[in-house]
Design an enzyme around this catalytic site. Structure first.
Site, PDB file in Angstrom:
ATOM      1  N   CYS A 155      71.320  27.545  21.267  1.00  0.00           N
ATOM      2  CA  CYS A 155      71.064  28.917  20.848  1.00  0.00           C
ATOM      3  C   CYS A 155      71.621  29.914  21.864  1.00  0.00           C
ATOM      4  O   CYS A 155      71.751  29.608  23.050  1.00  0.00           O
ATOM      5  CB  CYS A 155      69.564  29.137  20.687  1.00  0.00           C
ATOM      6  SG  CYS A 155      68.861  28.184  19.324  1.00  0.00           S
TER       7      CYS A 155
ATOM      8  N   HIS B 248      68.592  22.998  24.287  1.00  0.00           N
ATOM      9  CA  HIS B 248      68.100  24.363  24.169  1.00  0.00           C
ATOM     10  C   HIS B 248      69.008  25.347  24.900  1.00  0.00           C
ATOM     11  O   HIS B 248      69.615  25.031  25.925  1.00  0.00           O
ATOM     12  CB  HIS B 248      66.692  24.481  24.752  1.00  0.00           C
ATOM     13  CG  HIS B 248      65.612  24.124  23.782  1.00  0.00           C
ATOM     14  ND1 HIS B 248      65.451  24.768  22.574  1.00  0.00           N
ATOM     15  CD2 HIS B 248      64.615  23.183  23.842  1.00  0.00           C
ATOM     16  CE1 HIS B 248      64.413  24.248  21.928  1.00  0.00           C
ATOM     17  NE2 HIS B 248      63.894  23.281  22.671  1.00  0.00           N
TER      18      HIS B 248
END
Length: 414
Positions: free
Chosen positions: A139, A86
């Site tokens: 991301c 993440h």
């Protein structure tokens, strides 16, 4: 000439942030480094969260592995860091002095964030004559190496402003509209307020709006999930870990410092050191230096941290000016580093779960391009070809390349 690597894959099993393809990305890159690039097994450190035989990818373990990697480097060595997991971004303490307006971060398994400025400080320690290549399939990874020159991408203010200068007055209005839209989106998201997908996923990108990867959707014969950890989810997880109900976007940094103390991000420790100083001098509410807005948002948990930690300052953290706390030092540039980002700062990277297996879209494309190339592939050609492949497969994320002009056409990794 040595070749050394750190590979980190985090699937966050059993959590609301669970991913599927990150460990597979690391396994494939591990084999690639040995079979294609001649790395020795003993020179590759692997941190994953699905096998207790490996070190867990906590914030302190990742920082230690990277610090050891750089400390062992000598001129002529090739260093490599691959991260699959993440990513998130925090609104910069003041967007006026940050190259993207955000602190881009990777998210270790314990939520002890590692920031773009942390990576810059790490690369500054890489000796001359040595190159460190970073691939972050996460991301908001555009700009993850703070102050590095953006060769391919639209994340930093310089490239975005150049694009808008070349556009019409209508394009400039879209730019301003996008800035407002970003600010409103982050404010709503941080408070757990969900905006409908058709609005939420229409974000400014290079003077226009494009659809981000939605939370989960169909593509390439399988399911795709975003590798983004939204502020709302991060805040919810921090509330669960701390037992505090008043964690909000304005006190994420103090909360993380409260949780991890001297093991927290050096960027956050510097931030807290300035707050300690202002508390001691009785000017906590002062608005100068870009910190007033954040301080004004501090709620109970932040004030509690300030009182508890007032006499526990980290002597190893030096702050020359308050400006570097929120904008980073500008006198040195990370010239010995190369960053390949999975997407731009305002985009998400895809975690695909297909009949052929689970993987990160960017990591999978990198492996495909390497396999297709007969010989060396340059950093520039790799990123451009990965962009083309992802677009052809229906992904909207656009990988970026951040490095000096000298390293633009260097071979990928070594």
């Amino acid at each position: 000439m040595g070749k050394k690597a750190v590979l980190v894959g985090i699937n966050y099993p059993g959590t609301k942030a669970e991913l599927k393809g990150c460990i597979n990305d690391v396994d494939r890159m591990h084999k690639c480094l040995i079979n294609r690039y001649g790395f020795a097994e003993e020179d590759i450190v692997v941190l994953i969260d699905t096998n207790s035989k490996y070190p867990q990818p906590t914030g302190v373990n990742i920082r230690r592995a990277l610090s050891d990697l750089v400390a062992s480097a000598e001129p002529g060595d090739y260093l490599f860091f691959h991260y699959s997991g993440h990513g998130t971004r925090l609104p910069a303490e003041t967007g006026d002095d940050d190259d993207t307006g955000y602190d881009e971060c990777i998210v270790p398994c314990d939520m002890n964030l590692i920031t773009d400025q942390d990576f810059k400080e790490l690369v500054l320690k890489v000796p001359d004559g040595c190159i460190m290549t970073i691939v972050s399939d996460s991301c908001h990874s555009g700009g993850l190496l703070d102050k590095a020159k953006e060769q391919i991408g639209e994340s930093t203010k310089l490239n975005r402003e150049e694009s808008n200068t070349e556009s019409s007055s209508g394009g400039f209005r879209s730019f301003l509209k996008g800035k407002v839209k970003d600010a409103v989106h982050d404010a709503f998201q941080s408070r757990g307020i969900e905006i409908p997908d058709e609005i939420l996923h229409r974000r400014r990108h290079n003077s226009s709006y494009e659809s981000e990867e939605v939370e989960e959707r169909e593509i390439a014969g399988g399911r795709v999930k975003s590798r983004s950890l939204p502020l709302s989810t991060l805040i919810e997880m921090l509330k669960e870990k701390t037992g505090k109900d008043d964690v909000d976007v304005g006190n994420i940094r103090p909360t993380l410092y409260h949780m991890f103390g001297k093991d927290a991000s050096p960027k956050f420790k510097k931030f807290m050191k300035v707050l300690f100083k202002r508390l001691q001098e009785g000017r906590l509410s002062e608005g100068g230096g870009g910190l007033g807005g954040i301080i004004g948002l501090l709620s109970g948990v932040a004030h509690e941290v300030l009182k508890i930690k007032d006499d526990e300052e980290d002597e190893e953290v030096e702050v020359e000016t308050e400006e570097e706390v929120y904008a980073g030092t500008k006198k040195n540039l990370p010239n010995n580093g190369v960053l390949i980002s999975g997407c731009q700062t305002d985009q998400t990277s895809a975690d695909a779960n297909t009949p052929k297996g689970a993987y990160g879209a960017c990591s999978n494309a990198i492996q495909a391009i390497i396999t297709q190339s007969d010989g060396e592939v340059t950093n520039r050609d790799l990123v451009l070809n990965v962009r083309k492949m992802l677009a052809k497969e229906g992904y909207t994320q656009k990988p970026g390349l951040y490095c000096t002009d000298k390293h633009l056409n260097y071979p990928f990794i070594c």
